[in-house]
Design a protein around this motif. Structure first.
Motif, PDB file in Angstrom:
ATOM      1  N   UNK A 380       0.813  -1.215   0.000  1.00  0.00           N
ATOM      2  CA  UNK A 380       0.000   0.000   0.000  1.00  0.00           C
ATOM      3  C   UNK A 380       0.851   1.273   0.000  1.00  0.00           C
ATOM      4  N   UNK A 381       1.974   1.253   0.726  1.00  0.00           N
ATOM      5  CA  UNK A 381       2.814   2.452   0.767  1.00  0.00           C
ATOM      6  C   UNK A 381       3.366   2.810  -0.610  1.00  0.00           C
ATOM      7  N   UNK A 382       3.985   1.860  -1.336  1.00  0.00           N
ATOM      8  CA  UNK A 382       4.428   2.201  -2.692  1.00  0.00           C
ATOM      9  C   UNK A 382       3.270   2.600  -3.602  1.00  0.00           C
ATOM     10  N   UNK A 383       2.087   2.012  -3.377  1.00  0.00           N
ATOM     11  CA  UNK A 383       0.935   2.392  -4.193  1.00  0.00           C
ATOM     12  C   UNK A 383       0.579   3.858  -3.980  1.00  0.00           C
ATOM     13  N   UNK A 384       0.566   4.279  -2.722  1.00  0.00           N
ATOM     14  CA  UNK A 384       0.239   5.686  -2.441  1.00  0.00           C
ATOM     15  C   UNK A 384       1.250   6.614  -3.105  1.00  0.00           C
ATOM     16  N   UNK A 385       2.525   6.254  -3.033  1.00  0.00           N
ATOM     17  CA  UNK A 385       3.545   7.106  -3.634  1.00  0.00           C
ATOM     18  C   UNK A 385       3.441   7.101  -5.164  1.00  0.00           C
ATOM     19  N   UNK A 386       3.075   5.955  -5.727  1.00  0.00           N
ATOM     20  CA  UNK A 386       2.879   5.896  -7.177  1.00  0.00           C
ATOM     21  C   UNK A 386       1.734   6.810  -7.592  1.00  0.00           C
ATOM     22  N   UNK A 387       0.665   6.820  -6.807  1.00  0.00           N
ATOM     23  CA  UNK A 387      -0.474   7.677  -7.128  1.00  0.00           C
ATOM     24  C   UNK A 387      -0.115   9.155  -6.970  1.00  0.00           C
ATOM     25  N   UNK A 388       0.749   9.461  -5.989  1.00  0.00           N
ATOM     26  CA  UNK A 388       1.242  10.837  -5.850  1.00  0.00           C
ATOM     27  C   UNK A 388       2.008  11.243  -7.105  1.00  0.00           C
ATOM     28  N   UNK A 389       2.849  10.327  -7.597  1.00  0.00           N
ATOM     29  CA  UNK A 389       3.631  10.650  -8.796  1.00  0.00           C
ATOM     30  C   UNK A 389       2.724  10.805 -10.016  1.00  0.00           C
ATOM     31  N   UNK A 425      10.329  12.321  -7.638  1.00  0.00           N
ATOM     32  CA  UNK A 425       9.530  12.495  -6.418  1.00  0.00           C
ATOM     33  C   UNK A 425       9.205  11.135  -5.812  1.00  0.00           C
ATOM     34  N   UNK A 426       8.827  10.178  -6.660  1.00  0.00           N
ATOM     35  CA  UNK A 426       8.519   8.825  -6.194  1.00  0.00           C
ATOM     36  C   UNK A 426       9.727   8.196  -5.508  1.00  0.00           C
ATOM     37  N   UNK A 427      10.903   8.342  -6.108  1.00  0.00           N
ATOM     38  CA  UNK A 427      12.129   7.799  -5.508  1.00  0.00           C
ATOM     39  C   UNK A 427      12.382   8.423  -4.142  1.00  0.00           C
ATOM     40  N   UNK A 428      12.226   9.745  -4.054  1.00  0.00           N
ATOM     41  CA  UNK A 428      12.446  10.423  -2.775  1.00  0.00           C
ATOM     42  C   UNK A 428      11.523   9.915  -1.686  1.00  0.00           C
ATOM     43  N   UNK A 429      10.269   9.693  -2.023  1.00  0.00           N
ATOM     44  CA  UNK A 429       9.303   9.197  -1.036  1.00  0.00           C
ATOM     45  C   UNK A 429       9.626   7.769  -0.608  1.00  0.00           C
ATOM     46  N   UNK A 430       9.958   6.903  -1.563  1.00  0.00           N
ATOM     47  CA  UNK A 430      10.288   5.519  -1.235  1.00  0.00           C
ATOM     48  C   UNK A 430      11.529   5.439  -0.356  1.00  0.00           C
ATOM     49  N   UNK A 431      12.574   6.161  -0.758  1.00  0.00           N
ATOM     50  CA  UNK A 431      13.847   6.092  -0.034  1.00  0.00           C
ATOM     51  C   UNK A 431      13.699   6.638   1.387  1.00  0.00           C
ATOM     52  N   UNK A 432      13.044   7.781   1.526  1.00  0.00           N
ATOM     53  CA  UNK A 432      12.903   8.376   2.854  1.00  0.00           C
ATOM     54  C   UNK A 432      12.071   7.497   3.779  1.00  0.00           C
ATOM     55  N   UNK A 433      11.072   6.816   3.235  1.00  0.00           N
ATOM     56  CA  UNK A 433      10.239   5.940   4.063  1.00  0.00           C
ATOM     57  C   UNK A 433      11.013   4.706   4.516  1.00  0.00           C
TER      58      UNK A 433
END
Length: 518
Positions: A380-389, A425-433
Motif C-alpha cells: 500500500x505504501x508504494x501504491x500511495x507514492x505511485x499515485x502521488x507521482x 519524487x517517487x524515488x524520494x518518497x520511497x527512499x525516505x520511508x
C-alpha cells in the motif's frame, strides 16, 4: 544464486528481446512514419504495453511472489499450487471480463487516451479497431505474470525473461507484409494477439516442467489465500506501475498534438532499454532474497541485498542515461530516421528523449526500491507514492503541455519533463520511508561505489562527446552510414565505461569472479 547472476540471466534474455524490439520498431516506424496512422498504432499498443509492463515485467509478480513463496515454505508445494491455481482462475475471470467490456465500449474508452484526435473519424476508427484486436493481450499477460511468479519463486528466470522475445518475433514479419501503412498496422495488431497466446503457452509449459499443475477449468473462488494475494497484488501492481501510468497519461495528452504520440514512442523505445534491462531485472532478482531475509528478520542480509541491487543498477544505468542526454537527436536519427520517419521527426523525438534521459536513474531506482516494501508484504505504501507521482505528472504535464503550446513551443516536450520529475519524487518518497522505518540504510560501500560509477560515467561521457564532435570524420570511415557510426560510438562508449569502471573500482574483478563461481 547471487543478485548479480540472477540479474545477468534476466538482463541477457531481455537484451535479446530488446534488440529484436529495435529491429521491429525500426521497420514499423519507417513504414508508418509520424502521423495519424502511427498515432493510432501507438494508441493500440498503450493498453498492451501498460499491462505487459505492469504484469509481465515484474509488478504483479512482485506482489504475488512473497505470498506464494511463504506458502511454499510453510505449507509445502501442494498448498502453494492450490494458491496459484485459485489465484489464476480469479485473475483470468477478472481480466477476461474487463477485456470483453473494453471490446464493447472501446469507442468511448479511447476518448480518454486518444480524445485529441476524435474529430478525425477515419483514423480514430482505425485506433478503435486496432485496440480491439490487441486488447486480449491483457488476459494473456495476466496469466503469464502469475506463472512467471511461480517460476521466479524457485529462482527460475529464463522462461519469464525470454518469453517477451516472442512478441518481437511475431511483429517483425507483420511489419513486412504490405507497403500500405494501414494494412501494416492491422497486421501488427493481429501479431500482438498471437504473441500473447504464445507467451502464455510457453510459460504454462515451463510451470508444468516444475511439476506445478495449474488448470483454468473450474469456477473462480475467492478463498482466504486468494483474497490475501489480491489484497497485496492490487496495490502492489499499482505501486510498481506508476511510471507506466505516467507514460499513459502523457500519451493521452499528446493526442492533442498530431504526431506527438509517434515522437514520444520513438523516444520511449530508447530510454526504456535500461529500464527493462536493468531496473526490472534487478527488481525481479532481489525480491526472492529480500522476502527470505524479511521472514528471517535478517536486517544484515536485507541491507546487503539492497546495497548490491542499487549499486549494480546504478553502475549499469548512469552511463546509459548520460549517453541519452549527450546525443538524443543523433541516436533517434541513427536508429529511426528512415522511410516515412524524417530527420525533422528525429529532432522532435530527440528533444523529448533528452528530458526522459535524466529521469532514467529514477525509473530504475523505483524498480529496485519497491521490492523492499513488497518483501514485507507492504504494497500500500508504494501504491500511495505511485499515485502521488501520477498526480504530479498529470498536473505538471498538462500545465507544461498547454503552456508551451500557447507560447509556440512543442507541448509534448513538457510531458517528458513532467514524467521525469514525477519519477524522482517517487524515488524520494520511497527512499525516505525505508530510512524512517529503519528497513534500509545504505552502507559505506554503496556510497563509494556510486561515486566511482559517476567518475567512470564522466570519463565515458568525454569520449562520447569527442566522437560526436568529429562525427563527419567518423562517418567517413564507416561507409558514411549514420547507423554504423552510432553503433561504433555506442560500442566505444561501452568499452570506455567498462575500462574506466575497472580502473576506478566501480566494478571489481573479484566481484566478477565471485559472481561467475556462484
Amino acid at each position: 544464486m547471487s543478485v548479480a547472476r540472477n540479474t545477468m540471466v534476466q538482463s541477457s534474455l531481455t537484451l535479446a528481446s530488446r534488440m529484436l524490439g529495435f529491429v521491429r520498431d525500426i521497420l514499423l516506424v519507417a513504414k508508418l512514419g509520424a502521423g495519424p496512422v502511427n498515432d493510432a498504432w501507438v494508441t493500440a499498443q498503450q493498453f498492451p504495453n501498460l499491462f505487459r509492463r505492469v504484469f509481465a515485467e515484474g509488478a504483479f509478480a512482485s506482489a504475488f511472489v512473497p505470498t506464494y513463496a511463504r506458502t511454499l515454505e510453510a505449507e509445502g508445494p501442494e498448498a502453494a499450487e492450490a494458491v496459484a491455481q485459485e489465484a489464476m482462475r480469479v485473475l483470468f475471470a477478472a481480466t477476461a471480463a474487463l477485456t470483453i467490456l473494453f471490446q464493447v465500449f472501446m469507442p468511448w474508452v479511447l476518448l480518454v487516451i486518444h480524445g485529441g484526435q476524435a474529430d478525425d473519424a477515419v483514423h480514430y476508427d482505425l485506433a478503435v479497431l486496432l485496440t480491439r484486436i490487441t486488447m486480449p493481450y491483457l488476459t494473456f499477460m495476466a496469466l503469464a505474470a502469475l506463472m512467471s511468479g511461480v517460476l521466479n519463486s524457485s529462482e527460475r528466470f529464463i522462461l519469464s525473461a525470454g518469453a517477451p522475445t516472442l512478441l518481437n518475433l511475431c511483429l517483425i514479419p507483420a511489419a513486412l507484409v504490405s507497403p500500405d501503412s494501414v494494412v501494416t498496422a492491422q497486421a501488427a495488431a493481429v501479431a500482438y494477439f498471437v504473441a500473447g497466446l504464445l507467451q502464455a503457452g510457453v510459460l504454462w509449459w515451463g510451470v508444468k516442467r516444475q511439476k506445478v499443475h495449474l488448470s483454468l477449468i473450474g469456477w473462480p473462488r475467492l478463498t482466504p489465500a486468494v483474497k490475501k494475494v489480491l489484497v497485496l497484488a492490487v496495490p502492489g501492481t499499482i505501486a510498481a506501475s506508476g511510471t507506466q501510468i505516467n507514460i499513459l497519461v502523457s500519451q493521452s495528452l499528446a493526442s492533442f498534438e498530431v504526431g506527438a504520440k509517434s515522437w514520444l514512442y520513438a523516444a520511449d523505445r530508447l530510454y526504456q532499454l535500461p529500464l527493462g534491462l536493468v531496473g526490472v531485472a534487478v527488481g525481479v532478482a532481489i525480491l526472492p532474497r529480500l522476502s527470505k531475509a524479511a521472514r528471517a528478520d535478517d536486517h544484515g542480509s536485507s541491507r546487503a541485498t539492497m546495497d548490491e541491487g542499487i549499486g549494480l543498477a546504478m553502475a549499469l544505468t548512469l552511463p546509459a542515461a548520460a549517453s541519452l542526454m549527450i546525443a538524443p537527436v543523433f541516436l533517434i536519427g541513427a536508429f529511426f530516421a528512415r522511410g516515412n520517419f524524417t530527420d525533422l521527426d528525429a529532432l522532435y523525438s530527440g528533444n523529448a528523449l533528452f528530458h526522459f534521459a535524466w529521469g532514467v536513474p529514477a525509473f530504475v531506482l523505483i524498480k529496485v526500491l519497491a521490492p523492499a516494501f513488497f518483501a514485507r508484504e507492504d504494497t500500500k505504501t508504494p501504491m500511495r507514492y505511485a499515485l502521488v507521482s501520477v498526480f504530479i505528472n498529470t498536473v505538471l504535464g498538462a500545465g507544461l503541455f498547454f503552456w508551451m503550446k500557447s507560447h509556440g513551443m512543442q507541448g509534448f516536450v513538457g510531458l517528458a519533463i513532467a514524467t521525469s520529475v514525477a519519477a524522482w519524487v517517487n524515488v524520494g518518497l520511497l527512499w525516505s520511508t525505508l530510512a524512517r522505518r529503519n528497513w534500509y540504510r545504505p552502507g559505506p560501500r554503496l556510497a563509494s561505489g556510486l561515486i566511482r560509477a559517476l567518475l567512470a560515467t564522466l570519463i565515458m561521457s568525454v569520449v562520447v562527446y569527442l566522437m560526436l564532435a568529429n562525427l563527419e570524420t567518423l562517418k567517413g570511415h564507416v561507409l558514411n552510414s549514420r547507423a554504423l557510426a552510432a553503433a561504433v560510438i555506442v560500442l566505444a562508449g561501452g568499452v570506455t565505461y567498462g575500462i574506466a569502471a575497472l580502473l576506478t573500482g566501480a566494478i571489481r574483478i573479484s566481484d566478477i569472479r565471485r559472481t561467475m563461481r556462484r
